[in-house]
Scaffold this active site. Structure first.
Site, short mmCIF file in Angstrom:
data_model
loop_
_atom_site.label_atom_id
_atom_site.label_comp_id
_atom_site.label_asym_id
_atom_site.label_seq_id
_atom_site.Cartn_x
_atom_site.Cartn_y
_atom_site.Cartn_z
N ASP A 183 -10.46 -4.05 -4.32
CA ASP A 183 -9.81 -3.15 -3.37
C ASP A 183 -10.55 -1.81 -3.41
O ASP A 183 -10.58 -1.15 -4.46
CB ASP A 183 -8.34 -2.98 -3.80
CG ASP A 183 -7.51 -2.27 -2.75
OD1 ASP A 183 -8.05 -1.36 -2.09
OD2 ASP A 183 -6.32 -2.61 -2.59
N SER A 200 0.84 -1.21 0.00
CA SER A 200 0.00 0.00 0.00
C SER A 200 0.87 1.26 0.00
O SER A 200 1.62 1.47 -0.95
CB SER A 200 -0.96 -0.08 1.19
OG SER A 200 -1.92 0.91 1.12
N HIS A 240 -8.44 -4.72 0.10
CA HIS A 240 -7.15 -4.08 0.34
C HIS A 240 -6.21 -4.91 1.23
O HIS A 240 -5.01 -4.66 1.25
CB HIS A 240 -7.39 -2.69 0.94
CG HIS A 240 -6.17 -1.80 0.87
ND1 HIS A 240 -5.55 -1.50 -0.32
CD2 HIS A 240 -5.46 -1.17 1.84
CE1 HIS A 240 -4.50 -0.70 -0.08
NE2 HIS A 240 -4.44 -0.50 1.22
C1 MLT Z 1 -1.39 5.95 -0.25
O1 MLT Z 1 -1.77 6.96 0.31
O2 MLT Z 1 -0.19 5.67 -0.39
C2 MLT Z 1 -2.44 5.05 -0.77
O3 MLT Z 1 -3.66 5.70 -0.80
C3 MLT Z 1 -2.52 3.80 0.00
C4 MLT Z 1 -2.77 4.07 1.44
O4 MLT Z 1 -3.92 4.26 1.83
O5 MLT Z 1 -1.82 4.09 2.19
#
Ligand code: MLT
Length: 210
Positions: free
Chosen positions: A159, A109, A190
């Protein structure tokens, strides 16, 4: 004096720190340097593990760079933090004695997004990468040259945070940049699935280093 920029964990392989690849573990939003260490159970003991904690706080939750809102990144900060991560990797390589030419980023992520940013910035210290639930962090101009790098992307078709087309855009860009890119989709959301972690482990086990 070498500066260590991130709070982190480093676990050396008993097989010899300088001999084996180092897995750079990059957690998701709200994680820390302990979060991704469970991967050791899947990847095994023949790796060093370097796991930094993201330095940006969003409502108390660590991240690797700022975002303006979900999926919209603060590009200036992303650039700055990506360069900082690179410095961290180089500094810790000197401190712990691991091989700078055998580094595999394993990010989830937000951690996958900074690993993607690292690759797209043209920084070559990440030899290969596993990007789990990533997005396209930015559109690089010019495109980086990523020949010789292998990248596994894993993602969930359902996701709610990462749009499928966004992950595909990253996949295409990595391919166009010369990285040998493999895609693994599952039907979940996710969260990481067991199957995806097992895929990641067999991908890493099969990697070769020059
Ligand atoms: C990010 O902010 O890098 C992406 O949206 C994934 C997350 O939620 O961390």
């Amino acid at each position: 004096m070498t500066e260590v920029l991130f709070q982190h964990r480093f676990q050396a392989s008993r097989a010899g720190v300088s001999e084996v690849p180092t897995l750079l573990l990059l957690h998701g939003t709200g994680g820390n340097e302990d979060d991704m260490m469970f991967l050791r159970d899947y990847f095994g003991e023949n790796y060093n593990y370097l796991s930094p904690r993201g330095q940006v706080l969003e409502n108390g939750m660590p991240r690797f760079f700022r975002r303006l809102r979900e999926g919209v990144f603060d590009q200036e900060d992303l650039k700055f933090r990506t360069a900082q991560l690179r410095e961290f990797v180089l500094n810790t390589a000197s401190i712990y004695g691991f091989d700078k030419k055998k580094i595999v980023a394993v990010g989830y992520s937000n951690g996958a997004n900074i690993a993607g940013s690292f690759l797209l910035s043209g920084f070559l210290e990440i030899t290969h990468a596993v990007l789990m639930h990533p997005m396209l962090p930015f559109q690089p101009r010019p495109r980086p040259v990523l020949h010789g790098k292998k990248v596994l992307i894993t993602a969930g078709e359902n996701d709610p945070i990462i749009p499928v087309e966004n992950t595909r855009a990253l996949e295409n860009l990595l391919k166009e940049s010369g990285a040998e890119t493999t895609m693994f989709w599952h039907q979940s959301g996710h969260s990481l699935t067991q199957e995806e972690v097992e895929k990641a482990a067999s991908f890493v086990h099969a990697l070769e280093f020059k």
